[in-house]
Design a protein around this motif. Structure first.
Motif, PDB file in Angstrom:
ATOM      1  N   LYS A  59       0.939  -1.138   0.050  1.00  0.00           N
ATOM      2  CA  LYS A  59       0.034  -0.107   0.120  1.00  0.00           C
ATOM      3  C   LYS A  59       0.810   1.378  -0.056  1.00  0.00           C
ATOM      4  CE  LYS A  59      -3.794   2.028   2.445  1.00  0.00           C
ATOM      5  NZ  LYS A  59      -4.989   2.102   3.284  1.00  0.00           N
ATOM      6  N   PRO A  60       1.926   1.469   0.592  1.00  0.00           N
ATOM      7  CA  PRO A  60       2.604   2.607   0.686  1.00  0.00           C
ATOM      8  C   PRO A  60       3.410   2.984  -0.557  1.00  0.00           C
ATOM      9  CG  PRO A  60       3.369   1.242   2.731  1.00  0.00           C
ATOM     10  CD  PRO A  60       2.597   0.366   1.759  1.00  0.00           C
ATOM     11  N   HIS A  61       3.294   1.888  -1.530  1.00  0.00           N
ATOM     12  CA  HIS A  61       3.851   2.081  -2.751  1.00  0.00           C
ATOM     13  C   HIS A  61       2.867   2.478  -4.000  1.00  0.00           C
ATOM     14  CE1 HIS A  61       7.898   0.833  -1.463  1.00  0.00           C
ATOM     15  NE2 HIS A  61       7.141  -0.282  -0.668  1.00  0.00           N
ATOM     16  N   LEU A  62       1.603   2.250  -3.426  1.00  0.00           N
ATOM     17  CA  LEU A  62       0.639   2.670  -4.378  1.00  0.00           C
ATOM     18  C   LEU A  62      -0.515   3.972  -4.154  1.00  0.00           C
ATOM     19  CD1 LEU A  62      -0.387  -0.991  -5.067  1.00  0.00           C
ATOM     20  CD2 LEU A  62       0.651   0.103  -6.527  1.00  0.00           C
ATOM     21  N   GLN A  63      -0.658   4.534  -5.110  1.00  0.00           N
ATOM     22  CA  GLN A  63      -1.388   5.743  -4.688  1.00  0.00           C
ATOM     23  C   GLN A  63      -2.375   6.006  -6.225  1.00  0.00           C
ATOM     24  OE1 GLN A  63       0.722   9.365  -3.895  1.00  0.00           O
ATOM     25  NE2 GLN A  63      -1.431  10.686  -3.667  1.00  0.00           N
ATOM     26  N   GLU A  64      -3.610   6.284  -5.869  1.00  0.00           N
ATOM     27  CA  GLU A  64      -4.550   6.360  -7.021  1.00  0.00           C
ATOM     28  C   GLU A  64      -3.895   7.712  -7.759  1.00  0.00           C
ATOM     29  OE1 GLU A  64      -9.356   7.035  -8.265  1.00  0.00           O
ATOM     30  OE2 GLU A  64      -8.696   6.994  -5.808  1.00  0.00           O
ATOM     31  N   GLY A  65      -4.142   7.696  -9.257  1.00  0.00           N
ATOM     32  CA  GLY A  65      -3.523   8.622 -10.118  1.00  0.00           C
ATOM     33  C   GLY A  65      -2.145   8.541 -10.138  1.00  0.00           C
ATOM     34  N   LYS A  66      -1.112   7.875  -9.594  1.00  0.00           N
ATOM     35  CA  LYS A  66       0.199   7.782  -9.889  1.00  0.00           C
ATOM     36  C   LYS A  66       0.634   6.739 -10.778  1.00  0.00           C
ATOM     37  CE  LYS A  66       1.296  11.287  -7.377  1.00  0.00           C
ATOM     38  NZ  LYS A  66       1.583  12.592  -7.907  1.00  0.00           N
ATOM     39  N   ILE A  67       1.513   7.154 -11.624  1.00  0.00           N
ATOM     40  CA  ILE A  67       1.890   5.858 -12.582  1.00  0.00           C
ATOM     41  C   ILE A  67       2.966   5.195 -12.065  1.00  0.00           C
ATOM     42  CG2 ILE A  67       2.811   5.511 -14.899  1.00  0.00           C
ATOM     43  CD1 ILE A  67       1.199   8.146 -15.761  1.00  0.00           C
ATOM     44  N   VAL A  68       3.196   4.165 -12.244  1.00  0.00           N
ATOM     45  CA  VAL A  68       4.022   3.104 -11.394  1.00  0.00           C
ATOM     46  C   VAL A  68       4.568   1.870 -12.199  1.00  0.00           C
ATOM     47  CG1 VAL A  68       3.472   3.354  -8.955  1.00  0.00           C
ATOM     48  CG2 VAL A  68       2.402   1.457 -10.259  1.00  0.00           C
ATOM     49  N   ASP A  69       5.877   1.478 -12.338  1.00  0.00           N
ATOM     50  CA  ASP A  69       6.351   0.335 -12.857  1.00  0.00           C
ATOM     51  C   ASP A  69       6.424  -0.781 -12.006  1.00  0.00           C
ATOM     52  OD1 ASP A  69       7.814  -1.149 -15.283  1.00  0.00           O
ATOM     53  OD2 ASP A  69       9.481  -0.955 -13.573  1.00  0.00           O
ATOM     54  N   ILE A  70       5.810  -1.862 -12.499  1.00  0.00           N
ATOM     55  CA  ILE A  70       5.629  -3.102 -11.569  1.00  0.00           C
ATOM     56  C   ILE A  70       6.252  -4.371 -12.212  1.00  0.00           C
ATOM     57  CG2 ILE A  70       3.775  -4.638 -10.544  1.00  0.00           C
ATOM     58  CD1 ILE A  70       1.810  -2.638 -10.854  1.00  0.00           C
ATOM     59  N   PHE A 101      -0.522   9.575 -20.733  1.00  0.00           N
ATOM     60  CA  PHE A 101      -0.802   8.227 -20.207  1.00  0.00           C
ATOM     61  C   PHE A 101      -2.366   8.084 -19.884  1.00  0.00           C
ATOM     62  CE2 PHE A 101      -0.923   4.849 -17.064  1.00  0.00           C
ATOM     63  CZ  PHE A 101      -0.203   3.747 -17.710  1.00  0.00           C
ATOM     64  N   LEU A 102      -2.945   7.004 -20.087  1.00  0.00           N
ATOM     65  CA  LEU A 102      -4.420   7.025 -19.693  1.00  0.00           C
ATOM     66  C   LEU A 102      -4.425   6.712 -18.462  1.00  0.00           C
ATOM     67  CD1 LEU A 102      -7.225   6.674 -20.647  1.00  0.00           C
ATOM     68  CD2 LEU A 102      -6.804   4.208 -21.186  1.00  0.00           C
ATOM     69  N   LYS A 103      -5.313   7.721 -17.627  1.00  0.00           N
ATOM     70  CA  LYS A 103      -5.406   7.522 -15.946  1.00  0.00           C
ATOM     71  C   LYS A 103      -6.668   6.973 -15.885  1.00  0.00           C
ATOM     72  CE  LYS A 103      -1.617  10.551 -14.489  1.00  0.00           C
ATOM     73  NZ  LYS A 103      -1.318  11.553 -13.445  1.00  0.00           N
ATOM     74  N   TYR A 104      -7.782   6.851 -16.706  1.00  0.00           N
ATOM     75  CA  TYR A 104      -9.091   6.641 -16.284  1.00  0.00           C
ATOM     76  C   TYR A 104      -9.668   5.602 -17.015  1.00  0.00           C
ATOM     77  CZ  TYR A 104      -8.797  11.554 -14.564  1.00  0.00           C
ATOM     78  OH  TYR A 104      -8.272  12.542 -14.076  1.00  0.00           O
TER      79      TYR A 104
END
Length: 198
Positions: free
Chosen positions: A14-25, A64-67
């Protein structure tokens, strides 16, 4: 695809994920999508674990598509009532918002609840109930203030349709709990098109 995190792994990720932020997994599992509570229609889903590596993308790509949403017309909601195969997404303008209230349900449990009346571009209305933290997180005061000047258009994603008994017979409503999110007057195609119809 959609992503699930097992409950035991949420505190780590959870600390690494935030709505609206782009991440590499990296280091994730790909599994068949479940038959219930699907967020999107897809044959597969991603499952994150404690071994998954999540890194913010900086700078974020501007296009980047966010929705992601799959809007259901109000007229189709009765066909989805009391089903749990997928979550439903809907768009409309806010016609009314209640204050947060404490309500008793089930076996005497108490939960917070907020009710909305949403109307589509044809004037049809649907009641939406937000429960728990979602009821508190929705900024009703700002929505009310903005609604005094112009229509407030909202896309609710992650709702379920339910049938409730009323004095006038069965009524279909939408409910939103932890999976529910909303986009208010965002600059996205569906909201722009809704404004254009009004």
């Amino acid at each position: 695809m959609y992503v699930e995190i097992p409950p035991e792994d949420i505190p780590y990720l959870k600390p690494h994920l935030q709505e609206g932020k782009i991440v590499d997994i990296k280091r994730f599992l790909v599994q068949r999508a479940k038959n219930i509570y699907k967020v999107v229609e897809a044959p597969y889903m991603i499952k994150l674990t404690q071994r998954s590596i999540i890194t913010p993308v900086v700078p974020e790509p501007p296009d980047f598509l966010k929705y992601v949403y799959n809007l259901i017309p109000f007229s189709e909601l009765p066909h989805h009532a009391n089903l749990t195969d997928r979550f439903l997404d809907i768009i409309g303008y806010v016609a009314a918002v209640s204050n947060v209230a404490k309500v008793r349900y089930g076996y005497g449990k108490i939960q917070t609840k907020r009710i909305f009346i949403l109307k589509d571009d044809k004037g049809n209305s649907i009641e939406i109930s937000l429960w728990g933290p979602r009821a508190i997180e929705f900024d009703a005061e700002t929505v009310y203030a903005n609604g005094q000047e112009s229509a407030v258009i909202v896309i609710f994603v992650g709702t379920l349709a339910k049938t409730i008994k009323t004095e006038k017979g069965d009524k279909v409503i939408l409910t939103g709990t932890s999976a529910c999110r909303w986009y208010i007057n965002e600059y996205i195609p569906a909201i722009n098109e809704f404004y254009a119809k009004g």
